[in-house]
Design a protein around this motif. Structure first.
Motif, mmCIF file in Angstrom:
data_model
loop_
_atom_site.group_PDB
_atom_site.id
_atom_site.type_symbol
_atom_site.label_atom_id
_atom_site.label_comp_id
_atom_site.label_asym_id
_atom_site.label_seq_id
_atom_site.Cartn_x
_atom_site.Cartn_y
_atom_site.Cartn_z
ATOM 1 N N ASP B 223 3.368 32.593 64.919
ATOM 2 C CA ASP B 223 3.065 32.504 66.346
ATOM 3 C C ASP B 223 2.216 31.264 66.587
ATOM 4 O O ASP B 223 1.044 31.354 66.944
ATOM 5 N N GLU B 224 2.821 30.107 66.388
ATOM 6 C CA GLU B 224 2.110 28.847 66.573
ATOM 7 C C GLU B 224 2.632 28.143 67.799
ATOM 8 O O GLU B 224 3.741 28.397 68.248
ATOM 9 N N ASP B 225 1.820 27.223 68.318
ATOM 10 C CA ASP B 225 2.332 26.401 69.405
ATOM 11 C C ASP B 225 3.434 25.536 68.822
ATOM 12 O O ASP B 225 3.291 24.956 67.748
ATOM 13 N N LEU B 226 4.550 25.509 69.519
ATOM 14 C CA LEU B 226 5.762 24.970 68.902
ATOM 15 C C LEU B 226 5.878 23.470 69.105
ATOM 16 O O LEU B 226 5.613 22.952 70.168
ATOM 17 N N ARG B 227 6.283 22.822 68.032
ATOM 18 C CA ARG B 227 6.691 21.428 68.139
ATOM 19 C C ARG B 227 8.211 21.401 68.079
ATOM 20 O O ARG B 227 8.861 22.420 67.901
ATOM 21 N N ALA B 228 8.757 20.197 68.223
ATOM 22 C CA ALA B 228 10.215 20.057 68.285
ATOM 23 C C ALA B 228 10.883 20.685 67.068
ATOM 24 O O ALA B 228 11.969 21.236 67.163
ATOM 25 N N ASP B 229 10.224 20.599 65.918
ATOM 26 C CA ASP B 229 10.904 21.078 64.720
ATOM 27 C C ASP B 229 10.305 22.385 64.221
ATOM 28 O O ASP B 229 10.304 22.658 63.025
ATOM 29 N N ARG B 230 9.789 23.206 65.110
ATOM 30 C CA ARG B 230 9.274 24.509 64.722
ATOM 31 C C ARG B 230 9.928 25.583 65.570
ATOM 32 O O ARG B 230 10.220 25.365 66.747
ATOM 33 N N GLN B 231 10.114 26.757 65.001
ATOM 34 C CA GLN B 231 10.624 27.914 65.735
ATOM 35 C C GLN B 231 9.721 29.097 65.408
ATOM 36 O O GLN B 231 9.202 29.184 64.290
ATOM 37 N N PRO B 232 9.541 30.029 66.345
ATOM 38 C CA PRO B 232 8.707 31.200 66.038
ATOM 39 C C PRO B 232 9.285 32.031 64.898
ATOM 40 O O PRO B 232 8.551 32.615 64.122
ATOM 41 N N GLU B 233 10.599 32.098 64.787
ATOM 42 C CA GLU B 233 11.183 32.709 63.597
ATOM 43 C C GLU B 233 12.049 31.673 62.913
ATOM 44 O O GLU B 233 12.769 30.931 63.552
ATOM 45 N N PHE B 234 11.927 31.614 61.615
ATOM 46 C CA PHE B 234 12.660 30.608 60.853
ATOM 47 C C PHE B 234 13.071 31.230 59.531
ATOM 48 O O PHE B 234 12.624 32.321 59.187
ATOM 49 N N THR B 235 13.944 30.541 58.831
ATOM 50 C CA THR B 235 14.527 31.140 57.637
ATOM 51 C C THR B 235 14.172 30.322 56.407
ATOM 52 O O THR B 235 14.244 29.103 56.432
ATOM 53 N N GLN B 236 13.797 31.019 55.395
ATOM 54 C CA GLN B 236 13.242 30.410 54.202
ATOM 55 C C GLN B 236 14.086 30.829 52.993
ATOM 56 O O GLN B 236 14.412 32.005 52.848
ATOM 57 N N ILE B 237 14.432 29.867 52.169
ATOM 58 C CA ILE B 237 15.053 30.179 50.879
ATOM 59 C C ILE B 237 13.902 30.463 49.939
ATOM 60 O O ILE B 237 13.176 29.555 49.547
ATOM 61 N N ASP B 238 13.714 31.727 49.619
ATOM 62 C CA ASP B 238 12.492 32.173 48.969
ATOM 63 C C ASP B 238 12.810 32.557 47.526
ATOM 64 O O ASP B 238 13.652 33.416 47.284
ATOM 65 N N ILE B 239 12.140 31.917 46.585
ATOM 66 C CA ILE B 239 12.492 32.053 45.167
ATOM 67 C C ILE B 239 11.228 32.278 44.343
ATOM 68 O O ILE B 239 10.212 31.641 44.593
ATOM 69 N N GLU B 240 11.296 33.180 43.398
ATOM 70 C CA GLU B 240 10.152 33.403 42.504
ATOM 71 C C GLU B 240 10.674 33.783 41.123
ATOM 72 O O GLU B 240 11.714 34.465 41.014
ATOM 73 N N MET B 241 9.989 33.337 40.082
ATOM 74 C CA MET B 241 10.444 33.666 38.723
ATOM 75 C C MET B 241 9.254 33.771 37.772
ATOM 76 O O MET B 241 8.206 33.197 38.007
ATOM 77 N N SER B 242 9.484 34.544 36.728
ATOM 78 C CA SER B 242 8.421 34.762 35.747
ATOM 79 C C SER B 242 8.667 33.928 34.497
ATOM 80 O O SER B 242 9.813 33.584 34.193
ATOM 81 N N PHE B 243 7.593 33.642 33.774
ATOM 82 C CA PHE B 243 7.670 33.006 32.450
ATOM 83 C C PHE B 243 8.275 31.610 32.490
ATOM 84 O O PHE B 243 8.943 31.207 31.543
ATOM 85 N N MET B 244 8.105 30.901 33.600
ATOM 86 C CA MET B 244 8.686 29.561 33.695
ATOM 87 C C MET B 244 7.563 28.554 33.932
ATOM 88 O O MET B 244 6.620 28.820 34.679
#
Lengths: 590, 590
Positions: B223-244
């Motif tokens: 919930d931030e004040d929006l700039r041209a390249d921001r959206q209140p909801e956005f999509t993230q490629i979210d990755i996590e791994m162990s032992f690396m």
């Protein structure tokens, strides 16, 4: 420290002689004759590590400090197990790893429950320590399978030309159906977003936009009082397509389910799936989502007993109701009078005022109501229900909806109690020809049986004015083993039909315009015929993994009071946050 | 009416002679010498339909009623076009379809703008009629490509053993960073869920749970004040791994990007990607996300001009600042005094008090400050910046951060203005060795430069007490063409380190416990070393499709005031809904 060369569960005889590196958790440590044995676990399974003073006294010394759930880095050599020590139950049971080197990557306190498939710890404790619960192999397997299910779905739909499109989570509140979760806006004082109960309107707008074939594995939200198989947020396999008939869509979905069953369970499923009209499902199974893995169908005896001297039967029929029965094969011996009293109690929850019964003995039908049943009626009942000696017949006489609900529920209860269900079966079933509308006596109005965008049967359009309750919908539900996997329909794509639908649902023109004006307007600009379906992913995964608790299919579920006991959500927020949102608490009723 | 046999854009010479069925929208109708020509459009492209009185007078008669954006069902025969009428610009340009039969599936009013890639209609109108905007071929292509991107990502991560796990959308409010969207609870009066800014904590808990490799294409909310390249909801490629290790993760991500570029753009990308420390990026480009598609690097002249008689230079250096310059090759002729005044205005936004300049002429460096610059200094400047006749040199003298921001922004502006950027290039870059913490002068405290779970460099742990500002993070940002695609880090996995981190961030023990107690407790039970990354999907799609507006990559985006102009969200809700949520509006400040 080197990178992992094998997952624990994947070290087999082919690796004998190899120097390998493993990372994992200590499942168990045993000290035996100067050696230390450790079962090392990761998400793939378990492998046995041996610490030997001749190989590495340093590693052995360190191994003495190791406790359950320590995180280890192991370097060692794969060795065949001796004759008597092979474990046939373990994929890695023919080998063991002789440790040259061990590094403790992290220590662990004694966990509050043992990391094992069998656990008698309460679900609340499992949820509070979900990160430990997820280490149990059965949980790891469930989430692997959930991933396989979504992968099979995506691969199938990709191949069929469907495009994965994301629709908004912050959207508009709609008045129909379940309660919306609301999200206050900081920028627009006094205004709120709503979290979507489904992407229904957006997927229809994508069809208007020419997307042609859309899918999304979509998060949906319902602020309802929770039952065991409901969650405030759930995941829906959401599909919509243009220019397809109901038959096209049903056939495509059968191919999708076939692919899932093949990819995930290795099972061949026969198509086409069995189909049943809503009316038939209610009549034969007392349910709109019948479990067809066993029979014990509801049989209508109204014609046979309509002249009965048993007042309950005759009275129910003469006042427009029914008398129906189920035949519990060989049940006469299993259910005492006291047991049947308990069943009577059970059906009373569904509104049934009683549960009449007869037992088939050598000499004929016996029981408290036997004296009211004539020879002719006895013969009729026995023929209708294929009664043999030893059977138990259970009757409900009431108005139609109570008969269906009570006997439908009783049938399921007895099916489970008597072990009549073959749990290896996956019985898919389409329920079709739904009513478009349901009349709510209390509110004195019609509600959409599915949702207000469902296309009425073309031939019933005229009935929308004269007899809305009789209008059929072009809708279809997919049922698996007595669970509703989901439902779909062709959608209204003509403005006048949609306006009529809103009118029948009691919207004024102004209300329809205010709530759905943008959709009605979209219909003006070249909307293609379209339809689709939405399937519950959580429930599908539950059925495919053989779980009975929906929460076991969700990594971080909410409890029945919609709380997350792990993170302690929901929680209080600061007054500064509330001020930002132009809100004040209103707790006066508490 | 039969099912579609071809998409419009896929009818080519190989279909000549076939009877086909098409469904689509009317792009254009032309009447020509008794014939009617219609361009029929679907998501794949356009095909020409011909209505001919000799073939079907009925179809021709119906075709006369047809207007733009009508939805049609066409049955016809594919015929080769005559010599002069072939359209080489169209995939279907060698054929046309002679219509036997036409059905109008739906009519259309004249749309508020023409369905064409080129449009000069305002974005607000495009968003209000998004379903029409999506029919424009460039939009259809964007969403097809977005789908291809996620498909490539999923295929790659599936193959690498990552498991797609969904994390909650209804979760707990956390105090750090951007504002949370809050969701009031009906069941727990006065309590709120928060929508996640990222699944950070849940993905770490999945690692604690032994999931080993996790990914999710996850919706996130700010919930931030929006700039041209921001959206209140956005999509993230979210990755996590162990032992690396960090190197393992970077290498895996390079392979992922390589796969995306190959699958989606058909381009081969060279690995390893270029790397640069944060310090080097700031020094050479004045940016932590440098666009390396062109040079014009920042050059430090402080040593050369520290004794300058030009007070601005000498003063900046003696007070701990810098003098840096960029060389605008051949810029002397392109920028008048007035133009340079405008550039001075531009850099003032970044805090620069001025913009000194010199032009390289045959006779030497000329300009207002030339009289202050000695022969020796001139020689030094020319050598350092490789100055040739015709170049324009622009100087900023100020404290380090102002010099970097001002010259970094000016470099980007001039790079665009002077067309120095090769738009066919995809320059990937890792920025590494970030500071762990940033000191906020105003609040008088440190903030996490990434987030509070980022692992400090092992060798800097001791500095956490003595000099926190100097501690490096084990963090890495991926930059593409001057945009931050995303960032990742190794995470803290030891309780004592995490507690120390919270302490440095100014949390009391009690505050840390209240906010993150469950995470600290999880660290007690065998947490593996782990790390990951999160990449912005919307931005990645924007760069791959060559769009410049983030909203063009989102099907139903919000405007700069976080509104959806199509559905009119957010909106008012009823007082009954507010009562249910134990809330009252607090609009007194309005």
């Amino acid at each position: 420290m080197f990178g992992r060369t094998y997952y624990c569960g994947e070290v087999t005889e082919t690796a004998i002689g190899e120097k390998i590196v493993l990372k994992g958790w200590v499942q168990k440590r045993r000290d035996l004759g100067g050696l230390i044995f450790i079962d090392l676990r990761d998400r793939t399974g378990i492998v046995q590590i041996v610490f030997n003073p001749e190989l590495s006294p340093e590693a052995l010394a360190l191994a003495e400090k190791i406790r359950n759930e320590y995180v280890l880095d192991i370097e060692g050599t794969v060795v065949a197990r001796g004759e008597g020590t092979v474990n046939e139950n373990l994929k890695t049971g023919k080998i063991e790893v002789h440790a040259d080197n061990v590094t403790i990557l992290n220590e662990a306190k004694t966990p509050p429950f043992i990391i094992d498939d069998k656990t008698d710890v309460s679900e609340d404790v499992r949820l509070k320590y979900r990160y430990l619960d997820l280490r149990r192999p059965v949980m790891a397997e469930t989430f692997k399978m959930r991933h396989q299910v979504t992968k099979a779905i995506r691969n199938f739909l990709d191949d069929e030309g469907f495009i994965d499109v994301e629709t908004p989570i912050l959207t508009k509140s709609t008045p129909e159906g379940a309660r919306d979760y609301l999200v206050p806006s900081r920028v627009h004082p006094g205004e709120f977003y709503a979290l979507p109960q489904s992407p229904q309107i957006f997927k229809q707008l994508l069809m208007v936009g020419g997307m042609d074939r859309y899918y999304q594995i979509a998060r949906c939200f319902r602020d309802e009082d929770l039952r065991a198989d409901r969650q405030p947020e759930f995941t829906q396999i959401d599909i919509e397509m243009s220019f397809m008939s109901q038959e096209d869509i049903i056939s495509l979905m059968e191919n999708l389910m076939t692919k899932i069953m093949k990819d995930v369970k290795g099972l061949e499923v026969e198509t086409p799936f069995r189909r049943m009209s809503y009316r038939e499902a209610m009549a034969r199974f007392g349910s709109d989502k019948p479990d067809t893995r066993f029979a014990m169908e509801l049989t209508d005896l109204s014609e046979i007993v309509k002249g009965s001297s048993f007042k309950v039967f005759a009275g129910a029929i003469s006042s427009g109701g029914q008398v129906k029965a189920i035949n519990v094969k060989n049940g006469a011996g299993s259910y005492s009078r006291k047991d049947i009293d308990a069943l009577t109690e059970f059906v009373s929850v569904y509104g049934a005022k009683g549960l009449a019964w007869l037992k088939a003995e050598e000499e004929g039908l016996k029981g408290p109501i036997a004296k009211f049943v004539t020879e002719e009626e006895q013969a009729g009942i026995k023929a209708a229900l294929s009664v043999e000696t030893g059977d138990l017949i259970l009757f409900v006489a009431d108005k139609k909806s109570v008969v269906a609900d009570a006997l439908g529920a009783l049938r399921l209860k007895l099916g489970k109690e008597l072990n009549l269900i073959d749990h290896s079966k996956f019985n898919f079933l389409w329920v079709t020809d739904w009513p478009l509308l349901e009349y709510d006596e209390e509110d004195g109005r019609y509600y959409a049986a599915h949702h207000p965008f469902t296309m009425p049967a073309r031939e019933d359009l005229a009935l929308l004015d004269s007899n809305p309750g009789e209008v059929k919908a072009q809708a279809y539900d997919l049922v698996l083993n007595g669970y509703e996997l989901g439902g779909g329909s062709l959608r209204i794509f003509e403005r006048d039909v949609q306006e009529k639908m809103f009118e029948v649902l009691g919207f004024t023109k102004e209300e329809a315009e205010e709530q759905f004006g943008f959709l009605l307007e979209a219909f003006d600009y070249g909307t293609p015929p379209h339809g689709g379906i939405a399937l519950g992913l959580d429930r599908l995964v539950m059925l495919l993994t053989g779980r009975t608790n929906l929460r076991d299919t969700i990594a971080f579920p909410k409890t029945a009071s919609a709380s997350c006991v792990l993170t302690d959500a929901p929680g209080e927020v600061s007054s500064a946050q509330l001020n930002d949102l132009h809100l004040a608490l209103n707790l006066k009723d508490q």
